[in-house]
Design a protein around this motif. Structure first.
Motif, mmCIF file in Angstrom:
data_model
loop_
_atom_site.group_PDB
_atom_site.id
_atom_site.type_symbol
_atom_site.label_atom_id
_atom_site.label_comp_id
_atom_site.label_asym_id
_atom_site.label_seq_id
_atom_site.Cartn_x
_atom_site.Cartn_y
_atom_site.Cartn_z
ATOM 1 N N ARG A 107 0.839 -1.214 0.000
ATOM 2 C CA ARG A 107 0.000 0.000 0.000
ATOM 3 C C ARG A 107 0.868 1.256 0.000
ATOM 4 O O ARG A 107 0.541 2.239 -0.669
ATOM 5 C CB ARG A 107 -0.950 -0.002 1.190
ATOM 6 N N ARG A 108 1.987 1.224 0.731
ATOM 7 C CA ARG A 108 2.896 2.379 0.719
ATOM 8 C C ARG A 108 3.470 2.586 -0.682
ATOM 9 O O ARG A 108 3.562 3.716 -1.163
ATOM 10 C CB ARG A 108 4.030 2.188 1.730
ATOM 11 N N LEU A 109 3.831 1.491 -1.356
ATOM 12 C CA LEU A 109 4.340 1.604 -2.725
ATOM 13 C C LEU A 109 3.289 2.181 -3.659
ATOM 14 O O LEU A 109 3.602 3.015 -4.519
ATOM 15 C CB LEU A 109 4.805 0.236 -3.245
ATOM 16 N N LEU A 110 2.063 1.736 -3.498
ATOM 17 C CA LEU A 110 0.984 2.271 -4.336
ATOM 18 C C LEU A 110 0.784 3.759 -4.074
ATOM 19 O O LEU A 110 0.548 4.541 -5.006
ATOM 20 C CB LEU A 110 -0.324 1.517 -4.092
ATOM 21 N N GLU A 111 0.860 4.171 -2.828
ATOM 22 C CA GLU A 111 0.718 5.594 -2.499
ATOM 23 C C GLU A 111 1.852 6.395 -3.115
ATOM 24 O O GLU A 111 1.622 7.484 -3.654
ATOM 25 C CB GLU A 111 0.707 5.774 -0.979
ATOM 26 N N ILE A 112 3.059 5.888 -3.076
ATOM 27 C CA ILE A 112 4.207 6.585 -3.669
ATOM 28 C C ILE A 112 4.012 6.716 -5.173
ATOM 29 O O ILE A 112 4.203 7.788 -5.739
ATOM 30 C CB ILE A 112 5.530 5.843 -3.331
ATOM 31 N N HIS A 114 1.224 6.642 -6.785
ATOM 32 C CA HIS A 114 0.074 7.532 -7.031
ATOM 33 C C HIS A 114 0.518 8.990 -6.937
ATOM 34 O O HIS A 114 0.074 9.833 -7.728
ATOM 35 C CB HIS A 114 -1.045 7.234 -6.036
ATOM 36 N N VAL A 115 1.377 9.301 -5.994
ATOM 37 C CA VAL A 115 1.872 10.668 -5.821
ATOM 38 C C VAL A 115 2.723 11.078 -7.019
ATOM 39 O O VAL A 115 2.678 12.223 -7.464
ATOM 40 C CB VAL A 115 2.673 10.797 -4.496
ATOM 41 N N ARG A 116 3.487 10.143 -7.592
ATOM 42 C CA ARG A 116 4.352 10.439 -8.736
ATOM 43 C C ARG A 116 3.563 10.732 -10.014
ATOM 44 O O ARG A 116 4.043 11.402 -10.892
ATOM 45 C CB ARG A 116 5.278 9.260 -9.002
ATOM 46 N N VAL A 117 2.370 10.175 -10.130
ATOM 47 C CA VAL A 117 1.575 10.324 -11.358
ATOM 48 C C VAL A 117 1.021 11.701 -11.523
ATOM 49 O O VAL A 117 0.829 12.550 -10.817
ATOM 50 C CB VAL A 117 0.435 9.287 -11.394
#
Length: 117
Positions: A107-112, A114-117
């Motif tokens: 989930r942390r990787l997905l949040e990271i 998502h922030v980059r997009v």
């Protein structure tokens, strides 16, 4: 098959709390005997000795769960998967916390991402 709903952060925390409150691991499967020399399959905080100790020659305070107690016959699942159930319970002690940690990591990787997009 219906896809289950995603686990909430609170549900993950609840699972972590349950695991943290349980008897510390690792847990092991033990093949023991009871007072009538019948099978006893248990989950224990100490490894199996391979000796098939008979009660009272083993420390009952090291047992976490039993998946088969034949005398008196009060733990005896109908599908006879005593060993399989004991292995699952013993493995869950370390696997459940690892699975929760992996969900949180992903989930942390997905949040990271998502922030980059």
């Amino acid at each position: 098959m219906k896809v289950p709903d995603a686990l909430s952060g609170q549900e993950l925390s609840d699972i972590e709390e349950l695991a943290a409150a349980a008897t510390p691991g690792p847990w092991h499967v033990r093949q023991l005997d009871d007072d009538r020399a019948m099978g006893l399959v248990a989950v224990s905080t100490v490894p199996d000795t391979g000796l098939g100790e008979r009660w009272p020659q083993f420390d009952h305070q090291r047992l976490v769960a039993a998946t088969l107690v034949q005398h008196p016959r009060y733990v005896d699942v109908a599908d006879e998967r005593w060993d399989e159930n004991a292995r699952f319970i013993a493995a869950a002690r370390q696997d459940v916390p690892r699975l929760v940690a992996e969900i949180r990591r992903l989930r942390r990787l997905l949040e990271i991402d998502h922030v980059r997009v």
